[in-house]
Each structure stands twice: as C-alpha cells, then as structure tokens.
Design an enzyme around this catalytic site. Structure first.
Site, PDB file in Angstrom:
ATOM      1  CB  ALA A   4     -20.224   1.901 -32.467  1.00 23.47           C
ATOM      2  CB  ALA A   5     -22.338   5.454 -35.974  1.00 22.05           C
ATOM      3  N   GLY A  42     -22.353   0.928 -37.474  1.00 21.80           N
ATOM      4  CA  GLY A  42     -22.651  -0.277 -36.711  1.00 21.80           C
ATOM      5  C   GLY A  42     -22.440  -1.616 -37.382  1.00 21.80           C
ATOM      6  NE  ARG A  80     -20.610   7.957 -38.928  1.00 23.66           N
ATOM      7  CZ  ARG A  80     -20.049   7.459 -40.022  1.00 23.66           C
ATOM      8  NH1 ARG A  80     -20.206   8.058 -41.171  1.00 23.66           N
ATOM      9  NH2 ARG A  80     -19.314   6.366 -39.962  1.00 23.66           N
ATOM     10  CG  ASP A 131     -13.481   1.026 -37.500  1.00 24.00           C
ATOM     11  OD1 ASP A 131     -12.421   1.021 -38.146  1.00 24.00           O
ATOM     12  OD2 ASP A 131     -14.604   1.083 -38.041  1.00 24.00           O
ATOM     13  CB  CYS A 170     -11.045   2.215 -44.154  1.00 24.99           C
ATOM     14  SG  CYS A 170     -11.909   3.751 -43.833  1.00 24.99           S
TER      15      CYS A 170
END
Ligand code: SAM
Length: 304
Positions: free
Chosen positions: A110-111, A113, A138, A180, A234
């Site tokens: 998550a970080a 965030g 993070r 992610d 990404c």
C-alpha cells in the site's frame, strides 16, 4: 506526442479528495487564484494545456489536468489534503475496483498510500481498509499522507503480505483486494532515461519481479470471501503484466477478467484486451497496466 515523451511534456494531474472537498469547490478555488477552467475534456487532445488552463478529465470523475510542470507541492490545496498528486493512470485501480461504503478491503502493497486514500474516498470512510507494506519508512510517509487526506477507516500494518493468513477470522469479510506490487517501474517516464543496464541482469530482475507478482496474486485469491481484485503495475513489460495475469487465471479457473472501460484508448496486449494499458503516447500518462479479476459465481447455485 512523440514516443518516449519526457515527463516534462505530460499533463500534470491531481485527484480531488472527496473526503475533504468537492470537484466544484476545488474548481472555484483555483479559478479565484487565476487559473482558467475550460470545463470537462471531451477528447484526449483537450488535455494538452498551456499557461494556467485546466480541465476536468474525460475518463475519471475526480481528476483535473493542468499544463506540464504545474507544481502543487507548496499549494494550500495539497497541504490541506484537498488534492492528491497522482498521475491519471494510477487513479484507475481504486476507481475500477470501486468497493462500496461499508465493505472490507485489503490494499496489499500500500505505501505510500495514494491508492489507499482513493479507496477510502470511494468507501466514504466507511467499512474496513486493511493496508500492508513491508517497508517501515514508506509506511510512516503513508501515515502522514492518510492523516492529511482525512482517511479514518484504515488499519496499517508493517507486514509481508505473503505471510498474512487468508483464513484469519479478521479477514473473513474481505470482498475486495487492490494489489499494486513492486515492479520494474519501467512505465515511469523519468526512470527511463537512466544509463543502459546489463541485459542479463535486467532479465533476471524482471523474472524475479514477475514471480513475486504472481505469488502475491495467487495469495490474494485465497481470501475466502473475495469477489473482485484489481492488479496494477507501473511497468510496460508484458512479463509483469499480461503474462502474470494469464498465468494466474490458468492456475485459478474460478476467476475471470472483467472487461474494463470501453472508451479507454489503450487495451491490454492480445488476448487480454479486457485489461487496460496506459502510455505517454496513447493516454498522455505514465506507462501503466491494470486488470480486474472477479470470482466466477456458480450461476445454478449448485454447491461445488
Ligand atoms: N499502492 C501504492 C500507492 O499507490 O501509493 C504504491 C505501491 S508500490 C508500487 C509497491 C509497494 O509494495 C512498496 O511500497 C513496497 O515496499 C511494497 N512491498 C514489496 N513487497 C511487499 C510484500 N511482500 N508485502 C507487502 N508490501 C510489499
């Protein structure tokens, strides 16, 4: 725009944080400050802006686009958490997952965030949002970000997601997961101009990342009440994107892909055209990939 458009030529995007304000109030504030609002974009080239012009995005409801290099880091709207500095493509995962208020959700990696705060906004801060990250530093940045954004439905944990037990009773109602994971970052325009790397080293790095990503994906699908999962990177490498998703679907036949945004200009590589890709040339964003998986319900209601 030419292939490999440098970051300095991409529109600058912000996401309006609906936990703190509305799109209307944000637009009014910016207009009073001398920005000129051109309304909602209807075509991609409406996102090519100059001077102090800005528009509402054509695909994502709370995203505003500004000319390249517009900097909001010192701006009141950013410092007060009214806007989140987030590329348009990275607003896709939470928007597509769309967990309803009151639901139980996991943000697995998550970080810092940004996507967690987007999920909380969609959930209207109601429900439970379990967020994990391996990196303590993070995570502390993330606490500051979430505080500023007014997020209150979250529970942060400094943990390896792969060691989180899907059968732990506290996760029994988790129906939505946002995954992610760490990736090569090859879609981030600013990272592309580095010195040439050793081909063999790069190959090994991609293989290790893809194996980690598949591991995380398979682990996520073990949460017993899971209905929908969004996977994003990404990266522009199919090895971290379509290939990871295809391998996962092959190993988990009880999940399928959900076709995403018909109006989005760039699809996942065939045969995974249900997924979305993003790039400097086709979407005027950083390079990105997103897939939405859903559990196949037993239509006849027969116990398997
Ligand atoms: N979703 C974040 C956002 O939108 O702000 C960005 C996440 S970043 C692409 C990937 C994160 O995964 C990193 O912060 C990294 O520390 C974390 N990570 C890597 N391996 C992990 C693991 N095994 N368990 C939990 N987090 C992990």
């Amino acid at each position: 725009l030419p292939a490999g458009t440098p970051a300095e030529q991409l529109p600058r995007y912000v996401r309006v944080n609906t936990l703190k304000t509305t799109v209307g109030d944000t637009v009014d504030y910016l207009k009073r400050e001398g920005f000129s609002y051109l309304g909602q974009a209807v075509r991609l080239d409406n996102l090519t802006l100059k001077n102090k012009e800005f528009v509402l995005d054509l695909h994502l409801p709370e995203v505003l686009a500004f000319p390249p290099n517009t900097d909001f880091h010192d701006h009141f709207l950013y410092k007060a958490g009214h806007v989140i500095l987030q590329d348009k493509a990275s607003c896709l995962p939470a928007y597509l997952l769309h967990p309803p208020p009151g639901s139980h959700v996991i943000d697995a990696c998550a970080a810092p965030g940004n996507k967690t705060s987007h999920l909380a906004a969609i959930m209207k801060n109601r429900g439970r949002l379990f967020a994990f990250d391996l990196d303590g530093k993070r995570l502390s940045t993330m606490s500051t970000l979430l505080l500023r954004a007014g997020v209150s439905c979250h529970q942060l944990a400094n943990r390896d997601f792969l060691t989180v037990d899907p059968d732990d009773p506290q996760y029994k109602d988790v129906e939505y997961i946002l995954l992610d994971p760490s990736c090569s970052g090859s879609g981030m325009v600013c990272l592309r101009d580095g010195s040439p790397t050793d081909q063999e080293e790069e190959k090994a790095r991609l293989a290790a990342l893809a194996s980690f990503q598949l591991h995380c994906l398979n682990h996520s699908l073990r949460f017993p009440s899971l209905k929908r999962l969004v996977y994003s990177t990404c990266s522009i490498h199919s090895q971290e994107n379509e290939e990871v998703v295809a391998a996962c679907l092959q190993q988990n036949p009880n999940f399928r892909l959900v076709p995403l945004l018909a109006q989005w200009p760039e699809r996942g590589l065939e045969p995974l055209s249900q997924c979305l890709r993003a790039s400097t040339t086709k979407t005027l964003t950083h390079g990105f990939f997103v897939a939405l998986l859903e559990k196949v319900s037993n239509a006849r209601g027969i116990k398997e």
